[in-house]
Design an enzyme around this catalytic site. Structure first.
Site, PDB file in Angstrom:
ATOM      1  N   LYS A  49      18.307   4.958  64.987  1.00 23.59           N
ATOM      2  CA  LYS A  49      17.311   5.289  63.861  1.00 23.59           C
ATOM      3  C   LYS A  49      16.039   5.558  64.649  1.00 23.59           C
ATOM      4  CE  LYS A  49      20.394   2.860  60.726  1.00 23.59           C
ATOM      5  NZ  LYS A  49      20.640   1.778  59.899  1.00 23.59           N
ATOM      6  N   GLN A  93      17.669  -3.932  58.532  1.00 22.96           N
ATOM      7  CA  GLN A  93      18.901  -3.633  59.155  1.00 22.96           C
ATOM      8  C   GLN A  93      19.689  -4.874  58.692  1.00 22.96           C
ATOM      9  OE1 GLN A  93      19.960  -1.038  60.766  1.00 22.96           O
ATOM     10  NE2 GLN A  93      21.896  -1.950  60.920  1.00 22.96           N
ATOM     11  N   ASP A 116      16.951   3.353  52.261  1.00 25.18           N
ATOM     12  CA  ASP A 116      18.420   2.948  52.255  1.00 25.18           C
ATOM     13  C   ASP A 116      18.982   2.982  51.000  1.00 25.18           C
ATOM     14  OD1 ASP A 116      19.947   2.479  54.650  1.00 25.18           O
ATOM     15  OD2 ASP A 116      19.448   0.405  54.897  1.00 25.18           O
TER      16      ASP A 116
END
Ligand code: NAD
Length: 275
Positions: A49, A93, A116
């Site tokens: 990412k 994450q 997200d």
């Protein structure tokens, strides 16, 4: 004829578009990835990412926190990034070390920076069909279906899996594209009978090789979200080779949905920066 959808190519196209738009902005968008602890798979995902962020011409605002960090310390980092005007997107994450409560931490991310798409707020906007940032993996599936010209309106879409990360938002997004949607999960009694009625079959069960020829209607589009590491490399939830000559389209693993997840994260960060 079965088309193997090239997710890598579609993802590169999306990322190039994002980079071209970023280049026109007066201020570079910033994405903060937060990695807690030393889970090797998470470290690989976050590195991918961050690389994509730099390649898109965005600012990499990465934070690493040790596995021993407290709930309060992670919350403080999230609050600081939430207040930082140079930070447009925040990605925590997952999974987190077991002593941390992921739901409470994710919900500290403001909806406008929730790249997200996993906060309760973003999930509510999706459920109501209102504008908001959507989870990256199901967004990537929609983008792949659209890029292949798969008709969603009026199609019967079956989603295998109902997680808040993939299956559930996937089903809602297909509904918003006017598909008729069924959701299967581990308590579904006759999975093959249901999936054989699908024009679009999205598989996100996390069970290697669950879906094969007996589950697929001729001419269906089959999207394999599953990712499993084996000694022979990556594999998915679908026995893809069995679908040759049956499915109209199939996504390979690797090279199907996986690259789209990062591409959609870049697209979400650009959107967040624009708002
Ligand atoms: P999860 O374990 O949270 O959810 C799995 C879902 O599948 C559950 O709802 C469960 O009820 C259902 N299920 C399990 N066994 C089943 C069966 N035999 N029949 C029908 N339904 C069944 O997993 P998740 O986070 O949704 O991820 C699913 C898969 O997708 C995993 O392999 C994961 O690694 C992968 N994944 C890939 C990406 C990507 O970028 N490609 C992103 C996220 C997750």
């Amino acid at each position: 004829m079965t088309t193997f959808i090239d997710g890598k190519a579609v993802a590169l196209r999306v990322r190039a578009q994002v980079a071209a738009e970023v280049a026109t902005l007066s201020r570079k968008p910033g994405l903060a990835t937060i990695l807690v602890g030393d889970d090797p798979a998470s470290a690989v995902y976050v590195a991918g990412k961050r690389k994509a962020v730099r390649e898109a011409g965005m600012r990499d605002l990465h934070r690493y926190l040790p596995a021993t960090v407290s709930q309060g310390q992670v919350a403080a980092v999230l609050d600081e990034l939430a207040a930082d005007p140079g930070c447009d997107g925040i990605l925590l994450q997952l999974p987190l070390p077991a002593h941390l409560d992921p739901g409470a931490l994710i919900d500290r991310i403001p909806a406008g920076k929730d790249v997200d798409g996993l906060t309760t707020h973003s999930a509510g906007l999706l459920a109501r069909g209102e504008n908001g940032l959507r989870p990256c993996t199901p967004s990537g599936v929609i983008e792949l279906l659209a890029s292949e010209g798969v008709k969603m309106r009026g199609a019967h879409a079956v989603v295998v899996g109902r997680s808040s990360l993939v299956g559930h938002p996937m089903a809602e997004m297909l509904l918003h594209h006017d598909a008729t949607v069924s959701v299967a999960h581990k308590h579904t009694t006759d999975l093959a009978a249901l999936t054989r009625t699908a024009d679009i079959l999205v598989v996100a069960a996390g069970v290697p090789h669950l879906i094969g020829a007996e589950h697929v209607k001729p001419g269906a589009a089959v999207i394999d979200v599953g990712i499993h590491r084996t000694p022979h490399g990556l594999t998915g939830d679908v026995r893809t080779t069995e679908l040759r000559g049956i499915a109209a389209q199939v996504t390979p693993v690797p090279g199907g949905v996986g690259p789209m997840t990062i591409a959609m994260l870049m697209a979400n960060t650009l959107r967040a920066a624009r708002r």
